[in-house]
Design an enzyme around this catalytic site. Structure first.
Site, PDB file in Angstrom:
ATOM      1  CB  SER A  56      -4.748   6.650   1.504  1.00 22.78           C
ATOM      2  OG  SER A  56      -5.076   7.471   2.617  1.00 22.78           O
TER       3      SER A  56
ATOM      4  CE1 TYR B  40      -1.756   3.472   4.809  1.00 22.79           C
ATOM      5  CE2 TYR B  40      -2.511   5.757   4.711  1.00 22.79           C
ATOM      6  CZ  TYR B  40      -2.755   4.405   4.547  1.00 22.79           C
ATOM      7  OH  TYR B  40      -3.986   3.986   4.106  1.00 22.79           O
TER       8      TYR B  40
END
Length: 269
Positions: free
Chosen positions: A131, A144
């Site tokens: 990501s 995350y």
């Protein structure tokens, strides 16, 4: 020409499904995975197997099934992952462990199961979906960000460890795309007396808006095909809006505190 076999974790929806559908249309033999196959009784976009990246026995079974049917796995796309938001101080530790188990340990389990077959053939490609958030510590997305960032570092190490085997490993970092990730994301509750109530509440709303207005997941699928067709893949690839990719340029160029101030202003903190 021999049909190349692709295994995609988290292939039943979102980015994984977009990748699988696109690659099948381009002539690949695609196997996607999902934790609960019974939730998708009418799924016929491509082959769907049951696999939970947190349960190594299910990984072994799924990989062996693909090998039994096809004799090989040419491309592994580690896409399965979960989202998590919240103040680190107030996030239950069991949820932190779950995020790392899924986003970091899960891909490692799958790589361990697939690598012996690729090494035996002297070829293979592994794409870890990380990501853009994994390149920076984002407020209220620290868990995350760090789980995806760690997967990026694992990718760098694995590339060097497997270089002599003929196996190529890379990572692809997407920005925000319009998927159902928000529906399955763990949100730490916004407590009425929490010192983070205002900051977290505003940031969570902004995060969800970014996903809702995100790009078409087919952009990620097209990037995956570009990587597959590259003879010597790079270490890192990014796909997202120009601003999202430019944010990484700024992080490299700006002093840490200046970049931190940009993030604080962006999130109105």
């Amino acid at each position: 020409m021999e049909q190349r076999v692709v295994l995609i974790t988290g292939g039943s929806s979102g980015i994984g499904k977009a990748i699988g559908t696109y690659l099948k249309a381009k002539g690949f033999k695609v196997y996607g995975t999902t934790r609960s196959k019974h939730n998708y009784p009418g799924f016929n976009d491509f082959n769907l197997l049951e696999l939970d990246v947190c349960e190594p026995p299910t990984i072994k079974t799924a990989v062996e099934e693909v090998i039994s049917r096809e004799g090989q796995i040419d491309i592994l796309i580690n896409n399965a992952g979960i989202g998590i938001t919240g103040p680190i101080e107030e996030t239950p530790h069991k949820e932190i462990l779950k995020a790392f188990e899924t986003n970091l340990h899960g891909p490692i389990h799958v790589i361990k199961a697939v690598l012996p077959y690729m090494r035996r053939r002297g070829s293979g490609l592994i794409i870890n979906i990380t990501s853009i958030a994994g390149y920076m510590g984002l407020p209220y997305r620290g868990i995350y960000s760090s789980s995806k960032g760690a997967l990026g570092l694992i990718t760098e190490a694995l590339r060097m460890e497997t270089k002599s085997f003929g196996v190529h490993i890379t990572n692809l970092a997407p920005g925000d795309f319009a998927t159902n990730i928000a529906a399955g994301r763990y949100h730490s509750p916004i407590g009425e007396v929490s010192p983070y109530k205002e900051g977290y509440g505003n940031t969570l709303q902004m995060i969800n808006e970014h996903v809702d207005k995100g790009g078409d997941p087919d952009m990620v699928a097209r990037k995956v095909l570009q990587i597959i067709r590259t003879r010597k893949p790079k270490v890192h690839y990014k796909v997202g809006s120009p601003m999202q990719k430019f944010s990484l340029v700024l992080k490299r160029l700006l002093p840490d505190k200046v970049y931190e101030r940009l993030l604080l202003n962006h999130y109105k903190l």
